[in-house]
Write a protein that holds these residues in place. Sequence first.
Motif, PDB file in Angstrom:
ATOM      1  N   ALA A   1     -21.326  43.245 -51.410  1.00 43.88           N
ATOM      2  CA  ALA A   1     -21.324  41.943 -50.745  1.00 43.88           C
ATOM      3  C   ALA A   1     -20.327  41.930 -49.587  1.00 43.88           C
ATOM      4  N   THR A   2     -19.159  42.529 -49.812  1.00 41.76           N
ATOM      5  CA  THR A   2     -18.153  42.604 -48.748  1.00 41.76           C
ATOM      6  C   THR A   2     -18.669  43.444 -47.583  1.00 41.76           C
ATOM      7  N   LYS A   3     -19.272  44.579 -47.882  1.00 40.84           N
ATOM      8  CA  LYS A   3     -19.809  45.451 -46.829  1.00 40.84           C
ATOM      9  C   LYS A   3     -20.879  44.726 -46.019  1.00 40.84           C
TER      10      LYS A   3
ATOM     11  N   ARG B   1      -3.316  49.215 -50.480  1.00 39.52           N
ATOM     12  CA  ARG B   1      -3.739  48.181 -49.561  1.00 39.52           C
ATOM     13  C   ARG B   1      -5.153  48.445 -49.032  1.00 39.52           C
ATOM     14  N   GLY B   2      -5.985  47.408 -49.112  1.00 36.46           N
ATOM     15  CA  GLY B   2      -7.330  47.519 -48.583  1.00 36.46           C
ATOM     16  C   GLY B   2      -8.360  47.895 -49.613  1.00 36.46           C
TER      17      GLY B   2
ATOM     18  N   TYR C   1     -11.740  50.305 -45.496  1.00 35.95           N
ATOM     19  CA  TYR C   1     -12.124  50.781 -46.832  1.00 35.95           C
ATOM     20  C   TYR C   1     -13.605  51.145 -46.831  1.00 35.95           C
ATOM     21  N   HIS C   2     -14.422  50.324 -46.159  1.00 37.45           N
ATOM     22  CA  HIS C   2     -15.869  50.526 -46.183  1.00 37.45           C
ATOM     23  C   HIS C   2     -16.384  51.393 -45.036  1.00 37.45           C
ATOM     24  N   PHE C   3     -15.629  51.468 -43.943  1.00 37.46           N
ATOM     25  CA  PHE C   3     -16.091  52.214 -42.771  1.00 37.46           C
ATOM     26  C   PHE C   3     -14.952  53.065 -42.228  1.00 37.46           C
ATOM     27  N   SER C   4     -15.285  54.256 -41.791  1.00 37.61           N
ATOM     28  CA  SER C   4     -14.252  55.174 -41.316  1.00 37.61           C
ATOM     29  C   SER C   4     -13.641  54.723 -39.999  1.00 37.61           C
ATOM     30  N   SER C   5     -14.379  53.903 -39.234  1.00 39.77           N
ATOM     31  CA  SER C   5     -13.891  53.411 -37.948  1.00 39.77           C
ATOM     32  C   SER C   5     -14.731  52.220 -37.527  1.00 39.77           C
TER      33      SER C   5
ATOM     34  N   GLY D   1     -15.036  56.242 -46.287  1.00 36.68           N
ATOM     35  CA  GLY D   1     -16.184  55.398 -46.022  1.00 36.68           C
ATOM     36  C   GLY D   1     -16.592  54.681 -47.285  1.00 36.68           C
ATOM     37  N   GLY D   2     -17.683  53.879 -47.179  1.00 43.36           N
ATOM     38  CA  GLY D   2     -18.169  53.127 -48.317  1.00 43.36           C
ATOM     39  C   GLY D   2     -18.524  54.048 -49.461  1.00 43.36           C
ATOM     40  N   GLY D   3     -18.202  53.640 -50.686  1.00 41.94           N
ATOM     41  CA  GLY D   3     -18.562  54.400 -51.860  1.00 41.94           C
ATOM     42  C   GLY D   3     -17.466  55.344 -52.310  1.00 41.94           C
TER      43      GLY D   3
END
Length: 215
Positions: A29-31, A12-13, A68-72, A3-5
């Motif tokens: 900013a991407t999140k 990749r990603g 990369y930012h979210f698990s799903s 997840g994020g952080g």
Amino acid sequence: MTGGGGQASSGRGQEPSGRGQASSGRGQATKTRLLDAAAQLVGEVGWGAVSTRLVAERAGVNPALVHYHFSSVADLLREAVMRTAREMVFQLVDVLSQAADVRTGVDTLFGFLRPYTGTDPASLLMVEGFLAATRDDALRAEFATLIEEIRQRFADWLAACGHPDPIVSAGVFAALIDGLLLHRAVLPDMDFEAYQRTVTRMLSAGVPEKRDRHE
């Protein structure tokens, strides 16, 4: 993937490398772009049709960055709807807390709700989110916590106005907001002013006149 952080497991990603605040700022900013994109897409295609590819295309990023930012995708949608819900709730609570009496408060409430037509992106996101919560235990729990908080805030305000039954009335008041948004989606010509007058009469019942008068 994390997840994020967290740290991406490999290659990749992963967010572009960097140090300090610049790197952190790019990641945030991407999140934010991903959350904005997801929120928009829910209203356009429906909760269940939002995909990693659609979100990435709308946000203008590599699809790998979604994971990369979210698990799903479900995690992304959950955060998107709760972000919007909290923003709406706390904006309303902030303006309502400044109302010294019931009539002023109801005027404030309806003024706040007027831009939410039931078909705007925020309204559609909330409707889809409530429906999704019936199948998503984590989302249901988050909504339940937020609803309890807004009920308590409303109850505190009504008590300060001298309302004789602030707790139950606060629950009705909170449900009224959701109902108005739902009804406006299918009844765009509903008489908002008539509803406003009726709600004022209902919430003013039993409130000492001196606490419910324009100065």
